[in-house]
Design an enzyme around this catalytic site. Structure first.
Site, PDB file in Angstrom:
ATOM      1  CD  GLU A 242      88.798  -5.948 -95.858  1.00 41.21           C
ATOM      2  OE1 GLU A 242      88.836  -6.974 -96.757  1.00 41.21           O
ATOM      3  OE2 GLU A 242      90.040  -5.761 -95.200  1.00 41.21           O
TER       4      GLU A 242
ATOM      5  CB  CYS B 104      87.231  -1.561-103.722  1.00 36.63           C
ATOM      6  SG  CYS B 104      87.824  -3.144-103.232  1.00 36.63           S
TER       7      CYS B 104
ATOM      8  CB  THR C 269      87.680   8.453 -90.369  1.00 36.55           C
ATOM      9  OG1 THR C 269      86.523   9.320 -91.165  1.00 36.55           O
ATOM     10  CG2 THR C 269      88.759   9.673 -90.217  1.00 36.55           C
TER      11      THR C 269
ATOM     12  CB  ALA D  79      89.947   4.481 -92.199  1.00 36.07           C
TER      13      ALA D  79
END
Length: 452
Positions: A118, A47, A192, A196
Site C-alpha cells: 500500500e 497507519c 469502504t 477495505a
C-alpha cells in the site's frame, strides 16, 4: 533545501501517530502561507508514520532551523499534541538523507511489514494532495517522482513484494491461531475505502465467503454492490445486529472517531443467538475501535500496535536486492542534483562562445563569405563546446563543481555579468549539498542546537 520531519513506528508511539494523522496533514497550506522560509510541503500520513517533506528557502543562517521549529509547532497545535513530546519523537533528515529515506519508504523498506503493497500508492496520493492544495514545489516534484520510479523498480526487479504483503495479511496470519476454518467464518468489514478493498481481497484469498460491510458514512450499499457482499444499514441497531452475527469484525475506516464502541459489543452480546467469542481486528489510524471494547467479555482486540510487534523477519535476499536498488537510485539522484549546479556555468560558456561566433560571422558577411562558411563556423563551435560541457557535468557528479567555475573564470574570464550570479548560486548550492550530505538523522532538539 529539502528537509524531512519523520515520526514513525520506530521512533514514536502509535498514540502519537494517531493524533498526528487526524489534524496535522491539513497544516501544509497554512504553513507555507504563514512562513518566511517554507516554500513547499508534502505531508505523508499512514497507519505507521507521519512525515512532512519541506522545501525550505534559507536566506538566513538559521532559516532552516526556524522553519523546522515552526513546522513542529504547527503540527503539534493542529493535532493536539504537546510540542515537547513531538520534539522528542520527530527525527529531522536533511540533504541526501531525505531522498534515501523517501525512496526506502516508497519501496516498503521502512514499513512495519517490509515490502508492503500500500505504501507506494500512499506516497503518490500525498503528492497529488499537495498538488491540489498548491503546496508542492519543483524540487519536491522531482523528489517524489523519482521515488515513484524507484518503488516501481523495486517491485519489478526484486521479490520483495511478491507475496502481496500488507498489514491486513499480517493481521490475518496472526489470527490463524484463533480461527479454525476461514470458509465458515462470518466477517463484518467496517469501512469502504482503498484499504477495505485490500482487506476484502485478503479475506477472499483465505476462502472467506460470508462477508458483510458497514460504513459509518453510508457508502455500504454501493461498495457491497460492486464487491458482491452484504451491506449493513447505516444505523446503530443494524450495526449491533451485524456484530452479533460475526465471528470477526475488521475495522479499516477513515473516521476520525472510534466507530466500534463498548456499547455496541455489549448490546451485540445480548442479541439472541449472538456468537460467544469474537475477534476484533482494528486496522484503522486513527483507531476505529474504542479501547474499552477489549474489556467486554467475549471480545478480543488485535490492533496495529499489537500487529507491529509481531511483524515477521524479512527475506534477507529480497530486502538486500531492494536496498541496493534504492541506494543506486539515491546516488543517481544526488549526481543529477550536482550536475544541475554547473548548468549556469555551461550556459554562460555557450553564450560567451556564440557571442564570439556571432561577431566573427558578421565580419565574414562583410567580406562576402558564403552561408556555407557560417554553417561551418557554427558547427565548429558546437563541436568545441561538446567536450567541456560533458566534462563539466562529469566533474559535478564527482563533487568538483567548484573546479568547473574556477576554470571558467581563469580561462574565459566569466566572472562578470555573464556568469557571476549564476556561478555564485551554483557554488553555494554545491557547498550546501556537501554540508547536507554529511548531516546525519538527528532529533529535532539536536537539529536546533546544531543550527545556532
Amino acid at each position: 533545501m529539502l528537509i524531512c520531519l519523520t515520526a514513525n513506528h520506530r521512533n514514536a508511539s502509535f498514540d502519537l501517530l494517531e493524533k498526528l494523522s487526524v489534524g496535522a496533514p491539513t497544516v501544509a497550506k497554512s504553513l507555507i502561507e504563514g512562513s518566511d522560509f517554507v516554500q513547499g510541503a508534502v505531508v505523508l500520513a499512514t497507519c505507521n508514520r507521519f512525515e512532512a517533506y519541506l522545501d525550505i528557502e534559507e536566506p538566513l543562517t538559521a532559516g532552516c532551523s526556524l522553519a523546522v521549529e515552526e513546522a513542529a509547532e504547527r503540527f503539534g497545535a493542529a493535532s493536539g499534541t504537546d510540542v515537547a513530546e513531538l520534539r522528542d519523537s520527530l527525527t529531522v533528515l536533511s540533504g541526501d538523507l531525505v531522498a534515501e529515506h523517501l525512496f526506502s519508504v516508497s519501496s516498503g523498506l521502512e514499513s512495519v511489514v517490509v515490502g508492503e503493497d500500500e505504501i507506494a500508492g500512499q506516497v503518490r496520493r500525498a503528492l497529488t494532495t499537495a498538488r491540489l492544495e498548491g503546496t508542492t514545489s519543483s524540487d519536491l516534484e522531482r523528489l517524489f517522482q523519482r521515488a515513484a520510479r524507484t518503488s516501481r523498480g523495486v517491485k519489478t526487479k526484486t521479490g520483495l513484494g511478491a507475496a502481496g504483503r500488507s498489514l491486513a495479511r499480517l493481521a490475518f496470519d496472526l489470527a490463524e491461531s484463533r480461527i479454525t476454518d476461514w470458509a465458515r467464518t462470518r466477517v463484518l468489514l467496517v469501512g469502504t475505502g482503498q484499504y477495505a478493498r485490500v482487506t476484502l481481497a485478503n479475506l477472499r484469498e483465505r476462502g472467506v465467503v460470508d462477508i458483510s460491510v458497514y460504513s459509518p458514512s453510508g457508502r455500504a450499499q454501493v461498495f457491497a454492490a460492486k464487491q458482491g457482499i452484504v451491506p449493513v444499514a447505516a444505523d446503530a441497531d443494524a450495526l449491533v445486529e451485524a456484530i452479533a452475527a460475526s465471528d470477526v469484525v475488521i475495522t479499516c475506516s477513515s473516521s476520525e472517531q472510534p466507530v466500534l464502541l463498548p456499547a455496541h459489543v455489549t448490546a451485540a452480546s445480548a442479541v439472541p443467538g449472538a456468537v460467544a467469542r469474537r475477534l476484533v481486528i482494528d486496522l484503522g489510524l486513527p483507531r476505529n475501535v474504542d479501547t474499552g471494547v477489549a474489556s467486554v467479555p467475549g471480545n478480543e482486540v488485535l490492533d496495529l500496535e499489537t500487529i507491529s510487534i509481531h511483524a515477521p523477519l524479512d527475506e534477507l535476499g529480497a530486502e538486500s536486492d531492494a536496498r541496493a536498488l534504492v541506494d543506486q537510485a539515491a546516488a543517481e539522484y544526488r549526481a543529477g542534483k550536482a550536475e544541475a549546479t554547473v548548468t549556469p556555468g555551461i550556459v554562460a560558456l555557450r553564450s560567451h562562445m556564440f557571442d564570439v561566433l556571432d561577431a566573427e560571422i558578421e565580419r565574414a558577411r562583410g567580406r562576402g563569405d558564403s552561408e556555407q562558411t557560417e554553417r561551418a563556423l557554427r558547427h565548429l563551435v558546437g563541436v568545441l563546446l561538446h567536450t567541456p560541457s560533458v566534462r563539466a557535468r562529469e566533474l559535478a557528479r564527482e563533487g568538483r563543481s567548484d573546479e568547473v567555475f574556477a576554470a571558467l573564470e581563469t580561462l574565459f574570464g566569466l566572472d562578470g555579468a555573464a556568469a557571476s550570479a549564476a556561478g555564485a548560486a551554483a557554488a553555494a548550492a554545491v557547498e550546501a549539498s556537501d554540508a547536507e550530505a554529511s548531516t546525519d538523522a538527528v532529533s529535532l532538539d539536536d537539529f536546533r542546537r546544531s543550527a545556532r
